[in-house]
Every structure is written in structure tokens, then in C-alpha cells.
Design a protein around this motif. Sequence first.
Motif, PDB file in Angstrom:
ATOM      1  N   GLY A 165       0.843  -1.206   0.000  1.00  0.00           N
ATOM      2  CA  GLY A 165       0.000   0.000   0.000  1.00  0.00           C
ATOM      3  C   GLY A 165       0.869   1.244   0.000  1.00  0.00           C
ATOM      4  N   ASN A 166       1.919   1.248   0.824  1.00  0.00           N
ATOM      5  CA  ASN A 166       2.852   2.379   0.843  1.00  0.00           C
ATOM      6  C   ASN A 166       3.565   2.523  -0.503  1.00  0.00           C
ATOM      7  OD1 ASN A 166       3.839   1.112   4.018  1.00  0.00           O
ATOM      8  ND2 ASN A 166       2.527   2.910   3.720  1.00  0.00           N
ATOM      9  N   ALA A 167       3.719   1.388  -1.188  1.00  0.00           N
ATOM     10  CA  ALA A 167       4.432   1.427  -2.467  1.00  0.00           C
ATOM     11  C   ALA A 167       3.608   2.118  -3.553  1.00  0.00           C
ATOM     12  CB  ALA A 167       4.792   0.013  -2.918  1.00  0.00           C
ATOM     13  N   ARG A 168       2.289   2.146  -3.372  1.00  0.00           N
ATOM     14  CA  ARG A 168       1.453   2.718  -4.445  1.00  0.00           C
ATOM     15  C   ARG A 168       1.778   4.192  -4.706  1.00  0.00           C
ATOM     16  NH1 ARG A 168      -5.111   2.527  -5.727  1.00  0.00           N
ATOM     17  NH2 ARG A 168      -4.790   2.960  -7.936  1.00  0.00           N
ATOM     18  N   PRO A 169       1.762   5.077  -3.681  1.00  0.00           N
ATOM     19  CA  PRO A 169       2.124   6.467  -4.003  1.00  0.00           C
ATOM     20  C   PRO A 169       3.542   6.585  -4.556  1.00  0.00           C
ATOM     21  CG  PRO A 169       1.923   6.164  -1.605  1.00  0.00           C
ATOM     22  CD  PRO A 169       1.374   4.933  -2.258  1.00  0.00           C
ATOM     23  N   MET A 170       4.455   5.757  -4.054  1.00  0.00           N
ATOM     24  CA  MET A 170       5.836   5.841  -4.562  1.00  0.00           C
ATOM     25  C   MET A 170       5.862   5.579  -6.056  1.00  0.00           C
ATOM     26  SD  MET A 170       7.913   3.812  -1.642  1.00  0.00           S
ATOM     27  CE  MET A 170       7.940   4.430   0.037  1.00  0.00           C
ATOM     28  N   GLY A 196       0.089  12.540  -2.132  1.00  0.00           N
ATOM     29  CA  GLY A 196       0.137  11.472  -1.126  1.00  0.00           C
ATOM     30  C   GLY A 196      -1.102  10.604  -1.271  1.00  0.00           C
ATOM     31  N   GLY A 197      -1.227   9.637  -0.397  1.00  0.00           N
ATOM     32  CA  GLY A 197      -2.403   8.772  -0.407  1.00  0.00           C
ATOM     33  C   GLY A 197      -3.636   9.528   0.064  1.00  0.00           C
ATOM     34  N   GLU A 198      -4.814   9.055  -0.332  1.00  0.00           N
ATOM     35  CA  GLU A 198      -6.032   9.826  -0.015  1.00  0.00           C
ATOM     36  C   GLU A 198      -6.349   9.868   1.478  1.00  0.00           C
ATOM     37  OE1 GLU A 198      -9.150   8.062  -2.342  1.00  0.00           O
ATOM     38  OE2 GLU A 198      -9.481   6.461  -0.894  1.00  0.00           O
ATOM     39  N   ASP A 199      -5.761   8.948   2.245  1.00  0.00           N
ATOM     40  CA  ASP A 199      -5.951   9.010   3.704  1.00  0.00           C
ATOM     41  C   ASP A 199      -5.269  10.233   4.309  1.00  0.00           C
ATOM     42  OD1 ASP A 199      -3.558   7.823   2.907  1.00  0.00           O
ATOM     43  OD2 ASP A 199      -3.331   6.678   4.760  1.00  0.00           O
ATOM     44  N   LEU A 200      -4.400  10.879   3.528  1.00  0.00           N
ATOM     45  CA  LEU A 200      -3.687  12.045   4.070  1.00  0.00           C
ATOM     46  C   LEU A 200      -4.451  13.359   3.870  1.00  0.00           C
ATOM     47  CD1 LEU A 200       0.028  11.286   3.110  1.00  0.00           C
ATOM     48  CD2 LEU A 200      -1.270  10.577   5.114  1.00  0.00           C
ATOM     49  N   ILE A 201      -5.533  13.315   3.093  1.00  0.00           N
ATOM     50  CA  ILE A 201      -6.263  14.568   2.812  1.00  0.00           C
ATOM     51  C   ILE A 201      -6.691  15.220   4.128  1.00  0.00           C
ATOM     52  CG2 ILE A 201      -8.320  15.595   1.750  1.00  0.00           C
ATOM     53  CD1 ILE A 201      -8.270  13.277  -0.306  1.00  0.00           C
ATOM     54  N   HIS A 249      -3.983  12.917  -5.052  1.00  0.00           N
ATOM     55  CA  HIS A 249      -4.081  11.833  -4.065  1.00  0.00           C
ATOM     56  C   HIS A 249      -4.367  10.496  -4.729  1.00  0.00           C
ATOM     57  CE1 HIS A 249      -4.789  15.442  -1.536  1.00  0.00           C
ATOM     58  NE2 HIS A 249      -4.000  14.767  -0.734  1.00  0.00           N
ATOM     59  N   ASN A 250      -3.563   9.502  -4.371  1.00  0.00           N
ATOM     60  CA  ASN A 250      -3.814   8.166  -4.924  1.00  0.00           C
ATOM     61  C   ASN A 250      -4.873   7.446  -4.094  1.00  0.00           C
ATOM     62  OD1 ASN A 250      -1.132   7.831  -3.097  1.00  0.00           O
ATOM     63  ND2 ASN A 250      -2.309   5.922  -3.021  1.00  0.00           N
ATOM     64  N   GLY A 251      -5.614   6.577  -4.785  1.00  0.00           N
ATOM     65  CA  GLY A 251      -6.605   5.741  -4.113  1.00  0.00           C
ATOM     66  C   GLY A 251      -5.913   4.630  -3.326  1.00  0.00           C
ATOM     67  N   PHE A 252      -6.688   3.911  -2.566  1.00  0.00           N
ATOM     68  CA  PHE A 252      -6.106   2.861  -1.728  1.00  0.00           C
ATOM     69  C   PHE A 252      -5.804   1.601  -2.511  1.00  0.00           C
ATOM     70  CE2 PHE A 252      -8.551   4.721   2.037  1.00  0.00           C
ATOM     71  CZ  PHE A 252      -7.452   5.461   2.423  1.00  0.00           C
ATOM     72  N   LEU A 253      -4.769   0.940  -2.061  1.00  0.00           N
ATOM     73  CA  LEU A 253      -4.552  -0.439  -2.462  1.00  0.00           C
ATOM     74  C   LEU A 253      -5.320  -1.270  -1.432  1.00  0.00           C
ATOM     75  CD1 LEU A 253      -2.954  -2.323  -4.357  1.00  0.00           C
ATOM     76  CD2 LEU A 253      -1.428  -2.670  -2.440  1.00  0.00           C
ATOM     77  N   ASN A 254      -6.250  -2.051  -1.917  1.00  0.00           N
ATOM     78  CA  ASN A 254      -7.111  -2.825  -1.023  1.00  0.00           C
ATOM     79  C   ASN A 254      -6.781  -4.305  -1.107  1.00  0.00           C
ATOM     80  OD1 ASN A 254      -8.549  -0.547  -0.278  1.00  0.00           O
ATOM     81  ND2 ASN A 254     -10.069  -0.823  -1.914  1.00  0.00           N
ATOM     82  N   LYS A 278      -8.934  -1.450   2.863  1.00  0.00           N
ATOM     83  CA  LYS A 278      -7.629  -0.790   2.760  1.00  0.00           C
ATOM     84  C   LYS A 278      -6.541  -1.650   3.393  1.00  0.00           C
ATOM     85  CE  LYS A 278      -4.893   3.073   4.400  1.00  0.00           C
ATOM     86  NZ  LYS A 278      -4.626   3.960   5.525  1.00  0.00           N
ATOM     87  N   MET A 279      -5.449  -1.822   2.647  1.00  0.00           N
ATOM     88  CA  MET A 279      -4.325  -2.554   3.219  1.00  0.00           C
ATOM     89  C   MET A 279      -3.640  -1.647   4.227  1.00  0.00           C
ATOM     90  SD  MET A 279      -1.137  -4.310   1.203  1.00  0.00           S
ATOM     91  CE  MET A 279      -2.107  -5.582   0.439  1.00  0.00           C
ATOM     92  N   SER A 280      -3.453  -2.097   5.448  1.00  0.00           N
ATOM     93  CA  SER A 280      -2.758  -1.254   6.419  1.00  0.00           C
ATOM     94  C   SER A 280      -2.105  -2.090   7.505  1.00  0.00           C
ATOM     95  CB  SER A 280      -3.712  -0.240   7.044  1.00  0.00           C
ATOM     96  OG  SER A 280      -4.513  -0.869   8.019  1.00  0.00           O
TER      97      SER A 280
END
Length: 473
Positions: free
Chosen positions: A38-43, A232-237, A262-267, A272-274
Motif C-alpha cells: 500500500g505504501n508502495a502505491r504512491p511511490m 500522497g495517499g487519499e488518507d492524508l487529505i 491523491h492516490n486511491g487505496f490499495l485494497n 484498505k491494506m494497512s
Amino acid sequence: MKIYNTMSRQKEEFVPLQDGKVSMYVCGPTVYNLIHIGNARPMIVFDTFRRYLEYKGYDVNYVSNFTDVDDKIIQKANEEGVDASVISQRYIEECKKDMAAMNVMPATTHPLATQEIQGMIDMIQTLIDKGYAYPTADGTVYYRTRKFADYGKLSHKNLDDLEAGHRSDSHQLKVSGEDTKEDPLDFVLWKPKKEGEPYWESPWCDGRPGWHIECSVMSKKYLADEIDIHAGGEDLIFPHHENEIAQSEAANGVPFAKYWMHNGFLNINNQKMSKSLGNFFTVRDIAEKYDLQVLRFFMLSAHYRSPLNFSADLMEAAKNGLDRIVTAAGNLKHLEDASTVTAMTDEEKATFEASESYVKKFEAAMDDDANTADAVSAVFELVKFINTNATSENSKVYLDLLYDRLHTLCDVLGIILTQKEENLDADIEALIRERQDARKAKNFARADEIRDQLLQMGIVLEDTREGVKWKRA
Ligand code: AMP
Ligand code: ZN
């Protein structure tokens, strides 16, 4: 080129603040563990966007931080009985390895929060001086949220609704000792140290910064008061980016970022993967089964704003798709080696020109809010075209032009076509690092041995002031 701006909730024409230049800040990970996919998605998605900006000729200043002071890092350090910096350094190194394996370009600058404390103290002081922040008796400094008239403009939240939400949580607030705030909406800029925690001196108390102030300060220092893109990821909005805006705009007196992406989540199973839910795969887990190019390609098969569900089937599909592209590129190289024709024919010229339509398709997709899903389709079409229009009867020049065309588009996506050569480069660099370590340890015999080994591989080393450079002899 259009990009979707979270602030306006619309696709907007991209016009940078300065002609030909783009300043871009992407919130990076908190380093207390190996990163998950999930962290890799915005990267991956923002690296691809950066590559496209560079392809279009922009000079991109790309900043992405590491949050290296945080409760979770401190907790892990206490569990292991080591200093917090041991944990953060370890996972920064590991994260950089993962990034390299996913072919994510290093940022222009990767600032560390712990190295920027003075800038944070200065910005907090400015906010206090301007009436946007206040210290309380125990030395905690809070941001006075209601003083910032535009609060909520990014997340489109209304202060009264937020307050209602807070009221229902008020029991919890008292328990966590947050009742010294003037208003439940106020958030922390600086907090006092606790036993066993890293801390810095400040005018208010020995303590450490809140998370949000880090990014406001690093963005100001390494880019400018006003920047082009913040991502960043959309959770950061909310609250992170909303709070960054409140801090930066109040302190600097200018708009913070022109575009918010903002990128959407990788699920996984549509959730959401977390780390906290425990439903994650680390990038390392994936690397056991796949080349990380496959993970990258999987991420790019969706639009960055759409949710993306991780599954074994989709990874297999990504692997097959990537194989098709790499095989077509490999074939072109073989044909080129086998070809005996040097001059390009008129027919070849016309065929090559026809292949430009796929480049146009690719660009149109990327110009439309970085639609990598459609860009990947254009690459597949080009591959199909190549497979039907390249034989060993063709001239070397023509085959090489086709290869370059495919290579250029794949490079924007960060997809490597010549796996072997890239791996070889990594091996060479590993040997050079080992030689430097040997020299540092005064093990000159080993250092010379490595130099000879590299020479045999046809690699010549040159010691320069910027470090060791190498070239193929
Ligand atoms: P963190 O270390 O949790 O602050 O996350 C670092 C970056 O990864 C932030 O931009 C997050 O928005 C992003 N991120 C975390 N989890 C996911 C996920 N499941 N999907 C997409 N992005 C994520
Ligand atoms: Zn941030």
C-alpha cells in the motif's frame, strides 16, 4: 496536460508556477517497519508522474520525506532496547532498497524530520507570533484551527460538523489529556517529551514536533513557500494535508500548493491494506515470488485515483503482460543482431511513422490526469504492431528505431526492458561499495582484489571528488 486537483474536485489544466519547472512534494513513509505494498502505491504512481513530467521536458524538483520520529518508531525502539535512530535508519535503508527494486527514482531530496527540527521551531514561533498558535502550561503548542478561515477547504469539511464529531469523542479526549486545548479542533505542533523518548530543546519545553509541521517545513525549505504539486495517499487529505495548508498558509502568507494529487487505496478483499488491520503484504513478501517490476506494472494497470484490489490473479496478469512487452523488446534486439541490411527503406520509414500513433495515444492518456491504465494499453498496441512489423529482413536502423520508441515509453512507466544489463549494473555497484568499505577498513588487499575483478569484467574505476565513478572499458 490536465490533472485532477483534490482542492477543486476537478481536472485542471496544469500550468506550473515557473515556466519549465515543477516543484513536487510527496509525503513519505513513517519508518518503523518494512514498507507494505500500500505504501508502495504512491511511490510508484507519483514516480511515474514525475518521469512523465521529465519526458515532457520539465525540470522537476521532487522532494519526499522520511518521517523518522513518531510514536511507533519509539515503541519499536523500546521493544528492541535500542535508540529510535537505530530503528529509523534501518528502515530508511530497507525502504531505499525496495524503492530501487521497484525502479522508483531517488527523490531530488529525501529530507529526514529529525534533521529539520530548527526549521519546525522557527515556523511554530512564527505561527505563535501571528496568533495562529499558542503554548499551554505544560509546553504543548497547539494550532488555533478556527483562526484559519479557510480550514477545511481541501477536504471539503465544515468546522461545525468536525466539532460535532469531536464532542462525541470528548470522553476520549479527556482521557488522553488533551483538555488543555482552547478548542477541540486545535491540533498539536509541539509536544513535551515523555520518559525514554527522543527530544529536542525548544522555547516551550523539551519535546518533539507534531507530524503535520514536518511536511510544511521540509516543503518550504527544499522547494518554496508556494509549490506546484503536493501529493500522497487519499488518507492524508484529512487531517494531515488540511493541517499542512493551515500551517503553511498562515506562516508564509501565500497559497501552499497549486495542485493536490491523491492516490486511491490499495485494497485487499476490498478493504484498505494497512499495518494496523494486519491485512498487508510487505514489498519484500512480494519480492520472494515476483520481480518487483511486476508489482510496478500491476500498480500502473489501474488509474492512480481508483481503488485497486490486490489479488494473485491480477499479479499473474501483470506478469504475463510485462513478459509480452519484454519479449517483444528482446526479439527486436535479436532481429537487429541477425539483420544484414543497414539502410532504411521508404517502406520502413512509412511503417515507422505509422507507429507514432501509439506514442500519441500514450501521451494523450498520460495528459489526461496520468491515466497509466490507458497508457499501458497504448504500449500493448505498440507491441502488437512491432510483433507484426519486424523481421530479420528489416534494416538495423528501422529495428533500432522501433526499439527506441518502445524503450522511451517504457522508461516513462519505469519499466526496464533490458533486465540483464540493469542487474549487472547493480552487481557492479555492489562491488564498488564493498571496495569502498574495504578501503575504509584499511583492507587494501581486498580493495585491490575487487578492482582487479572489476577490470576483468571490463569495468574501469575512477576516483573523483564526488566519489568513485565507473565506466565500461
Ligand atoms: P504512512 O507510512 O502510513 O504514513 O504511509 C505512507 C504513504 O503511503 C502515504 O502517502 C499513505 O497515504 C500511503 N498509503 C498507506 N496505505 C496505503 C494503501 N493501502 N493504499 C494506498 N496508499 C497507502
Ligand atoms: Zn506530509
